[in-house]
Design an enzyme around this catalytic site. Structure first.
Site, PDB file in Angstrom:
ATOM      1  N   SER A 250      62.157 -15.848  61.481  1.00  0.00           N
ATOM      2  CA  SER A 250      61.661 -15.392  60.253  1.00  0.00           C
ATOM      3  C   SER A 250      60.293 -15.545  60.077  1.00  0.00           C
ATOM      4  CB  SER A 250      62.479 -16.320  59.090  1.00  0.00           C
ATOM      5  OG  SER A 250      61.891 -17.396  59.160  1.00  0.00           O
ATOM      6  N   LYS A 251      59.894 -14.997  58.941  1.00  0.00           N
ATOM      7  CA  LYS A 251      58.391 -14.888  58.836  1.00  0.00           C
ATOM      8  C   LYS A 251      57.879 -16.428  58.799  1.00  0.00           C
ATOM      9  CE  LYS A 251      56.465 -10.907  56.819  1.00  0.00           C
ATOM     10  NZ  LYS A 251      56.090 -10.468  58.299  1.00  0.00           N
ATOM     11  N   ARG A 252      58.604 -17.331  58.566  1.00  0.00           N
ATOM     12  CA  ARG A 252      58.055 -18.560  58.572  1.00  0.00           C
ATOM     13  C   ARG A 252      57.561 -19.039  60.055  1.00  0.00           C
ATOM     14  NH1 ARG A 252      60.600 -22.899  59.723  1.00  0.00           N
ATOM     15  NH2 ARG A 252      62.616 -22.105  60.010  1.00  0.00           N
ATOM     16  N   ASP A 260      55.049  -6.529  62.366  1.00  0.00           N
ATOM     17  CA  ASP A 260      54.027  -7.675  62.448  1.00  0.00           C
ATOM     18  C   ASP A 260      53.387  -7.616  63.894  1.00  0.00           C
ATOM     19  OD1 ASP A 260      54.703  -8.688  59.956  1.00  0.00           O
ATOM     20  OD2 ASP A 260      56.197  -9.964  60.673  1.00  0.00           O
TER      21      ASP A 260
END
Ligand code: GLU
Length: 503
Positions: A250-252, A260
């Site tokens: 995830s973005k984390r 991205d």
């Protein structure tokens, strides 16, 4: 073979979904099949046109073209679920007419209350069957009188439902775990499980390859295929893509969407090659595999059941490889936005021929050395930033007396040597260094260390053979083209020599 990728346009294209798209594409291309793109945009609250456009754009960027889809059309369209609402209604009515589905008048509030009660009592929430036994004529009369109704599937009275997953093997689900579920909501929008089956039937999909988050939906879908009187397609569910800490990527974890990686300057061929090997292997420890070869060899049966753990270092390694292989002109173009973002170039200035030449001269400095193009501005810093002469003087002074003296002599001789020369090329830089060697008697590190200091102010950095032409091409770019002034090698050496001589 007809396969499909069916994203819900509710956000960016996650790399896990991109891998699903890639595997479908590889199957279609490797086996002469058809790759269908279908937008599952019936979630009114979360679907956006911007997300749909972004997903299509990301797929194109990855080079995954589709044979049928919302923009290309095809014989089985439309390919956007919101344009297929009458198809779902017709099929739901068909199931209702045959008694395999029924009108349900339960309100969302009723259903929520029942669900909360079940959770409080630690039961699995399941439809209580309130409307299951309603007399069809009475139900029809209520609908005719304007009462809102959903259409709900009547789950058959059987023990279990089984399907064979090409990756996971046979999966059997106890039918008692499946309550009657909604096909068509009161709003007229289809529920996911229904729309997906109606579409996969209508679009003649023969193999469904998707994420393992859909395994729990598949038994319901198998029941629907049977109710519609068609054989289900084959299924293959791919494991999730996890981050290095084994939590879903995830973005984390930094980058998690195709966008991205693209923004970081990962090349599409690198991301594609990397994703193909996430859960599948061509064997023999091969890692760099061209796309047509991947398509020729990919078999969904060989995909592993274990989760794919995303390894940023391996992707970086692959990207370095593909950056080295890439056409320099293409890389020069790709470099531009990164230099703009770093403030080294004004937006839109990359088209000028002198800037183009400069960018191309920068390419050898980054290809094969940076992990991603976003790291290029830092790598190119010595091109943009001339050294502070005082720092060069200080640096030399900090060395042992003899080395310092020799270093100063090299810088002075280098400055004299360049004063009579036009802008340097790789070759003329070597000649100049050779002259300095003859004049000072220094060679090897004792020769090149002071030259590097005079050109960059640093002890180490990119190969001078590559750096010098880039500095010189930058210095040659006319002032008004959006490139901040770059100090040429002759001037850098002259300023340092003057500082050493105290003039
Ligand atoms: N729209 C679903 C999703 O994005 C995929 C449905 C499917 O592949 O069956 O998760």
């Amino acid at each position: 073979m007809r396969v499909r990728f069916a994203p819900s346009p509710t956000g960016h294209l996650h790399v896990g979904n991109a891998r699903t798209a890639l595997f479908n594409w590889l199957l279609a291309r490797g086996q002469g099949g058809t790759f269908v793109l279908r937008l599952e945009d019936t979630d009114e609250a979360r679907s956006t046109v911007a997300s749909a456009d972004g997903i299509l754009e990301d797929l194109r960027w990855l080079g995954l073209d589709w044979d049928e889809g919302p923009d290309t059309g095809g014989a089985f369209g439309p390919y956007r679920q919101t344009e297929r609402l009458t198809v779902y209604r017709t099929q739901a009515e068909r199931l209702r007419a045959s008694g395999q589905a029924y009108y349900c008048f339960c309100t969302p509030a009723d259903l929520d209350a029942a669900r909360e009660a079940a959770l409080r009592e630690s039961r699995t929430p399941q439809y209580a069957g309130t409307c299951r036994g309603l007399d069809p004529a009475t139900a029809q009369a209520r609908v005719d009188a304007g009462e809102a109704a959903a259409i709900r599937f009547r789950v058959p009275d059987e023990a279990a439902v089984t399907f064979t997953d090409l990756v996971r093997g046979p999966i059997t689900t106890d039918i008692a775990m499946i309550g009657d579920f909604v096909l068509l909501r009161q709003s007229g929008l289809p529920a996911y499980n229904f729309a997906v089956v109606v579409d996969d039937v209508a679009m003649a999909i023969s193999l469904v390859v998707r994420g393992e988050d859909h395994v729990p939906n598949t038994p319901r879908q198998c029941l629907l295929y049977r109710a519609l009187g068609v054989d289900p397609p084959q299924f293959a569910h791919l494991s999730l893509v996890l981050g290095p800490d084994h939590a879903p990527l995830s973005k984390r974890h930094g980058a998690s969407s195709v966008g991205d990686f693209r923004a970081r300057g990962i090349l599409p061929e690198a991301l594609r090659n990397y994703l193909a090997l996430l859960g599948w292997s061509p064997g023999h420890d091969e890692e760099i595999v061209p796309l047509d070869e991947l398509a020729r060899r990919f078999r969904v049966e060989d995909v592993t059941r274990s989760a794919g753990v995303f390894d940023p270092d391996k992707l970086a390694w692959m990207n370095r490889h593909y950056l080295k292989e890439a056409d320099p002109g293409r890389l020069a173009g790709l470099l531009e936005p990164h230099l703009v973002a770093a403030g080294h170039l004004a937006a839109g200035s990359g088209a000028a021929p002198a800037v183009q030449t400069f960018l191309r001269t920068c390419v050898p400095l980054i290809a094969g050395t940076v992990d991603q193009l976003a790291d290029a501005p830092e790598r190119l810093r010595p091109v943009f930033e001339a050294p502070r002469p005082a720092a060069v003087v200080e640096h030399l002074a900090s060395e042992a007396a003899e080395a310092a003296e020799a270093g100063r002599a090299v810088v002075i001789a280098f400055a004299q040597e360049l004063s009579a020369r036009p802008r340097l090329t790789r070759e003329s830089f070597r000649e100049a260094a050779q002259q300095v060697r003859q004049r000072t008697g220094q060679k090897g590190r004792a020769l090149f260390h002071p030259i590097r200091l005079a050109l960059t102010g640093a002890d180490s950095g990119p190969e001078l053979d590559l750096l010098v032409p880039a500095i010189e091409a930058g210095a040659d770019v006319p002032r008004d083209l959006g490139l901040p002034p770059i100090v040429g090698c002759r001037e850098r050496a002259a300023i340092c020599a003057a500082a050493i001589l105290g003039v």
